[in-house]
Design an enzyme around this catalytic site. Sequence first.
Site, short mmCIF file in Angstrom:
data_model
loop_
_atom_site.label_atom_id
_atom_site.label_comp_id
_atom_site.label_asym_id
_atom_site.label_seq_id
_atom_site.Cartn_x
_atom_site.Cartn_y
_atom_site.Cartn_z
N ASP A 411 0.84 -1.20 0.00
CA ASP A 411 0.00 0.00 0.00
C ASP A 411 0.88 1.26 0.00
OD1 ASP A 411 -2.32 1.49 0.12
OD2 ASP A 411 -2.45 1.42 2.30
N GLU A 414 2.53 4.99 -4.13
CA GLU A 414 2.49 5.90 -5.30
C GLU A 414 3.81 6.62 -5.53
OE1 GLU A 414 0.10 5.63 -2.96
OE2 GLU A 414 -1.13 4.42 -4.27
N ASP A 486 -9.07 3.68 -2.19
CA ASP A 486 -10.01 4.17 -1.18
C ASP A 486 -11.29 4.73 -1.78
OD1 ASP A 486 -8.04 3.38 0.48
OD2 ASP A 486 -7.33 5.40 0.99
#
Length: 799
Positions: A411, A414, A486
């Site tokens: 997670d 990015e 999300d």
Amino acid sequence: MRKLRILSIFLTILMAGNWGKAQGRLSENIGNFKSYEKIPHGIEIAAERGKVRITAHTDDVIRVRAVQHEFAPDFSYAVIQNPLGEFVSVNDEPAKLTLTSKNLIVEVTKNPLLVRFLTTKGTVINEDEPNLGISWNGTEVACYKKLQPDEKFIGLGEKTGNFNRRGSAYENWNNDNFAYPTNADPLYTSLPFYIGIHGNSVYGIFFDNTHRALFNFGASNHRFSSFSAADGEMNYYFFGGENVAKLIQDYTALTGRIKMPPLWGLGFQQCRWSYYPDSEVLTLAKTFRDKKIPADVIYLDIHYMDAYKIFTWDKTRFPQPAELINQLKSMGFKVAVIVDPGIKVEKGYKQYEEGLKNNHFVKYPDGQLFSADVWPGTCHFPDFTNANTRAWWGASFEGLINNGVVGFWNDMNEPAAWGNRVPEFIEFDFEGRKGTLREAHNIYGLQMSRSTYEGVTKQMNNKRPLILTRAAYAGIQRYSAVWTGDNAATDEHMMLASNLINSLGISGVPFVGADIGGFAGTPIKELYARWLTIGVYTPFCRSHSEFNSVEHEPWSFGETVEDIAREYVTERYRLLPYLYSAFYETHQKGIPVARSLTIDYTFDEKVYQPEYQYQYLFGPSVLIVPTSSKTEFSKVYLPEGGWYKKDNDKYYEGNQETIVEAPLSNLPVFVKAGAIIPMQEAIQSTAEKPDGTLILHIYKGKNSSRFTYYEDDGETYDYEKGNYLRRELVYDPPKKNIVIGKAEGDFVSKFKKYKIVFHGFEKIGRIAANGTEVKLAKDSGNTASLIVDAGSNAITIAW
Ligand code: GLC
């Protein structure tokens, strides 16, 4: 005078295509052709303001590279296929060069230099905009393509908006996006592959440049579609082919395909931020079993760690992780844990000390370590573009693996940090080639997932892990499943999820899903119920919810929803033989598991209509109709052929729009006429062996159809050494028979018997298996069935 005027008009026309401007303050195109020379697989052209290499990557794939100055050594994290093609001929005429590969023609007009792709019959499939072509605007490099009047565009992976992207523009810059609006762009992944459709033509373009990139499909202009990047090379692959499936097949040959996932990874997965302490995790597992809602995986989100430090356990919440995981294993559950890239800056913390000592963290250009805040507080970030760092990261999973963890959820890659503006001049190794975040940003998630995948597979004794990631770039399918981040608990998000999942599939990423129920906020019970019924028909099936939200388990919304959940999740488990075989097809050919109707019905205008764009095939022949939770009716488009409503076997002719009832307990699902659907009896988890009978559902059709049935041990890589079972199943209506092909491969099937269930057949009189008459049983409704021994030879069932 007149002559002068004509000359000046002529000059203006000539100049129009050649718009290089001095001083670098305005944009300029590549200019006119000067000369060319042969290079391996193709040619290199010298033009007025740059160089172009055009190579036949394969017979159907052409690569175009262009630079203003010199070509850098070739480099890609996405491409794994070496060039294989050659042009059959290169024809040099005064106005153009013609390059012919076995299946495509490339015309390069000279003044100005423009590229055009044609079929071998001479139909133009795609061409540079007549004046714009390849150009630069400062360091930004762009390619402008002529917009065809009826042109439609699909692909680019996880992008919001209509499935047909005509009239829209998109940015690729992986972005942490909590509770994103349903029109947000960019989201978490960069998948620069799209497909254009016009007339009878289809083509694909993969723009392999990892800088911040823009795609324009006729947004705010009527002239062009384009792709551009903030810096780097023009570097694209052009795919020609007869249909969308072939383009996806070639694109995934270029960038890789998924390995067989663990069978348990196709089960139902329950997640929450976060389940803790250990006793709560056990209660959760026990409740699934008590309530007979099948499930396979439980996730531990960030609270399992000590102060959010990666590769640690919180000693109070999880004092004995190995014992807990073992106990869960005995109940048929696997455990997946979250890992974030940020390493907490804390003296004495193993990962921090090792990273510091061995130079694993990214730095500013002046050599100072880059730090930013994420969950653990101030962190440093590993440089996953460095092989040593990847090996170090991969080896760090040892403790988790020894504790029995088999799922690894990557997670915040990015990479995300509070403030959402990681400085673009921090530096990366890029395998010794060096680069900044401008180039590394979009591949950070890919390289993190790769490091995790490579590290854990090395240590798991031939067992398949489940790797999940939020950020990605082209090629991610080789390492990881992807979820759509999300999202939020709204009806709009539930519908959007289908578009995201199906578009990811078209863009080469098949193992995909969205947080069922919506991550942010709390769904009302109707929304949770509907979302779950759609979610069981997505490749990756996980319910997840944010910190502090109310409970989101399948039983948290009252008995009615619990019953719906039980029924639908159980059906997913019954469908596992079909689903696993669909994963085998994607492993072999790249064709996704969730298939937008634009793949099989590309030239049917209806499938692009916004009201029908969410529909898709789950595997080759089960049609899912995502339906709002606010309505009890659904408007459906049934493409050509025939369709059976799955719940009652009612037959519908294709090529029609119809309205069906869609109460929350009954999501509209149809099965294609002619389909062969292998299923099994219900189980509570994949750790449980099914009862030994494979149930082949046959839906009456007109034309011959086939299905490749695939099975292996579901957990090791032995299938790569031949330990699998594959059988071609062929249903031939004119011949009135079904042939279960001879078993191929060394694997001994779990199923000893085959039960054949006939749907939509009028009276079947005598029926024989390999010539011997068999008794047909009357089942419920209008189905009939018979049972045969499986064996490994071919079986012909004829009536
Ligand atoms: C991110 C993830 C989410 C996770 C949370 C806490 O927001 O996208 O899935 O639950 O971080 O780790």
